[in-house]
Design a protein around this motif. Structure first.
Motif, PDB file in Angstrom:
ATOM      1  N   THR A 197       8.781   0.204  12.533  1.00 43.22           N
ATOM      2  CA  THR A 197       7.541   0.332  11.754  1.00 43.22           C
ATOM      3  C   THR A 197       6.403  -0.399  12.461  1.00 43.22           C
ATOM      4  O   THR A 197       6.562  -1.553  12.858  1.00 43.22           O
ATOM      5  CB  THR A 197       7.725  -0.273  10.342  1.00 43.22           C
ATOM      6  OG1 THR A 197       8.795   0.413   9.685  1.00 43.22           O
ATOM      7  CG2 THR A 197       6.462  -0.160   9.517  1.00 43.22           C
ATOM      8  N   SER A 204      -6.852   2.902   9.147  1.00 41.24           N
ATOM      9  CA  SER A 204      -5.710   2.040   8.865  1.00 41.24           C
ATOM     10  C   SER A 204      -4.485   2.937   8.776  1.00 41.24           C
ATOM     11  O   SER A 204      -4.457   3.860   7.957  1.00 41.24           O
ATOM     12  CB  SER A 204      -5.958   1.321   7.530  1.00 41.24           C
ATOM     13  OG  SER A 204      -4.789   0.653   7.128  1.00 41.24           O
ATOM     14  N   GLN A 250       2.163  -0.979  11.869  1.00 44.88           N
ATOM     15  CA  GLN A 250       0.879  -0.724  11.204  1.00 44.88           C
ATOM     16  C   GLN A 250      -0.204  -0.980  12.244  1.00 44.88           C
ATOM     17  O   GLN A 250      -0.103  -1.931  13.008  1.00 44.88           O
ATOM     18  CB  GLN A 250       0.685  -1.657  10.018  1.00 44.88           C
ATOM     19  CG  GLN A 250       1.756  -1.468   8.959  1.00 44.88           C
ATOM     20  CD  GLN A 250       1.380  -2.121   7.648  1.00 44.88           C
ATOM     21  OE1 GLN A 250       0.340  -1.816   7.074  1.00 44.88           O
ATOM     22  NE2 GLN A 250       2.215  -3.029   7.185  1.00 44.88           N
ATOM     23  N   LEU A 289      -0.038   3.755   9.286  1.00 49.55           N
ATOM     24  CA  LEU A 289       1.343   3.283   9.236  1.00 49.55           C
ATOM     25  C   LEU A 289       2.238   4.319   9.903  1.00 49.55           C
ATOM     26  O   LEU A 289       2.148   5.510   9.608  1.00 49.55           O
ATOM     27  CB  LEU A 289       1.774   3.085   7.775  1.00 49.55           C
ATOM     28  CG  LEU A 289       3.235   2.741   7.528  1.00 49.55           C
ATOM     29  CD1 LEU A 289       3.577   1.372   8.105  1.00 49.55           C
ATOM     30  CD2 LEU A 289       3.523   2.742   6.030  1.00 49.55           C
ATOM     31  N   LEU A 305      -0.747   7.906   6.995  1.00 44.82           N
ATOM     32  CA  LEU A 305       0.599   7.371   6.744  1.00 44.82           C
ATOM     33  C   LEU A 305       1.603   8.395   7.244  1.00 44.82           C
ATOM     34  O   LEU A 305       1.649   9.517   6.732  1.00 44.82           O
ATOM     35  CB  LEU A 305       0.812   7.134   5.246  1.00 44.82           C
ATOM     36  CG  LEU A 305      -0.245   6.293   4.529  1.00 44.82           C
ATOM     37  CD1 LEU A 305       0.066   6.223   3.033  1.00 44.82           C
ATOM     38  CD2 LEU A 305      -0.311   4.899   5.128  1.00 44.82           C
TER      39      LEU A 305
END
Ligand code: NAD
Length: 334
Positions: A219, A233, A221, A235, A155
């Motif tokens: 943004t 995964s 993802q 972001l 993240l």
């Protein structure tokens, strides 16, 4: 022998690198390249840089004849990396280029080829590749302490300010958050998992199309798939603060870094307890280690060469393509 460094593009990050290099034992700031004469004067006074080692972008190519400089460290906005690196290589100097190495994989390949042709080395300013807690996690993974790695989460983001800055200008930045901060999650996924991804999927969301214009992502993802089934995964965002976290999960244990890539002390723990390796200024360690690579042919545990930078650019290209098409994009890195 000390690595003699010329910094090109005397902005925020160059200032940080110059400060940090004052504590280096194997690297020293000996030259500067800037388009702003007043900055040249200030830097000369602050760091004792002789006139003969100061260049503008017009006179820069003469650095070829300067025996006091081993490497040019390019810290200009992203879109200028390609041309500046090729110029430095043509002048016969090694090059350190900031991340992202370029705007896309095509540019990255041209830079690698130019450095190869000139017989100089190309390194990318991946300071986390020398960070002690990060390297401890890499060591644990290599020694099998997490068992088979199953999952990574990265993240990376911050709320960006001034809408007029180059980071929000597609022509200079090449994109948005992904180019600037999301690249830490891309790069981190690769060195934390310890493998190269074979596919990506990605989704973009934009809440402020005035601030984040066409081609500047706010943004994204994205997900990365690895050959043995491991999934990442991630972001990337310019719209949230306190987002600096890596999590690695394996069959036998886990590692958690938060903050994971910021300048301040990295903090983290694993299933075996807190990570206690002492903090050292990242850029000081990076420049001493890069001196070892360029002068003594040392091999870093996690590579920082142009090929490493190119892989991240290939993934960035694929993420933007996945966003655009809504489809999974297969990767063939290298
Ligand atoms: P900055 O805006 O503070 O500095 C950029 C410098 O480039 C300025 O001095 C500017 O005058 C100069 N410049 C030269 N030619 C220019 C032109 N044609 N247009 C605009 N500016 C020009 O930006 P920064 O934060 O120092 O970032 C510079 C590079 O360093 C970027 O590629 C960024 O991704 C990278 N960076 C890396 C890290 C890291 O931790 N590795 C951290 C910050 C920035």
């Amino acid at each position: 022998q000390v690595l003699r460094v010329a910094l090109m593009g005397l902005g925020g990050y160059a200032n940080r690198v110059a400060e940090a290099m004052q504590s280096c034992t194997k690297a020293k700031l000996t030259g500067i390249v800037s388009g702003t004469p007043s900055k040249i004067k200030d830097w000369q006074n602050k760091y004792g840089i002789p006139e003969k080692n100061c260049y503008s972008y017009d006179t820069f190519d003469q650095i070829k004849n300067n025996p006091d400089i081993d490497v040019v460290y390019v810290t200009t906005p992203n879109a200028l990396h390609h041309n500046n690196v090729i110029r430095a290589a043509a002048a016969g100097k090694h090059v350190i280029c900031e991340k992202p190495m370029a705007l896309n994989a095509r540019e990255g390949r041209e830079m690698i080829a130019a450095c190869k042709k000139a017989g100089v080395q190309l390194l990318v300013g991946y300071r986390m590749h020398f960070e002690p807690k990060t390297l401890e996690v890499v060591r644990m993974r290599n020694d099998g302490e997490f068992g088979k790695v199953l999952f990574f989460q990265g993240l990376c983001g911050f709320r960006i300010g001034d809408p007029t800055q180059w980071r929000l200008n597609k022509a200079l930045a090449g994109g948005g958050s992904l180019m600037d901060i999301g690249i830490y999650a891309i790069n981190g996924a690769r060195y934390m998992v310890g493998a190269e991804p074979v596919w990506v999927t990605a989704q973009e969301t934009k809440t402020d199309p005035v601030k984040f214009k066409e081609g500047v992502d706010e943004t994204i993802q994205f997900q990365l798939g690895f050959p043995d089934g491991t999934v990442a995964s991630c972001l990337s965002t310019y719209n949230m603060n306190n987002l600096d976290r890596f999590f690695l999960n394996g069959e036998k244990g886990f590692a958690e870094l938060q903050p994971s890539t910021g300048y301040g002390p990295i903090r983290g723990r694993t299933h075996k307890g807190e990570l206690t390796q002492p903090h050292k200024t990242h850029q000081t360690v990076q420049m001493d280690e890069m001196a070892g690579i360029l002068l003594e042919n040392k091999q870093p545990v996690v590579p920082v060469n142009g090929e490493e930078g190119l892989k991240d650019l290939q993934i960035i290209d694929a993420i933007y393509q996945a966003v655009k098409t809504g489809r999974r994009v297969d990767l063939h890195l290298g």
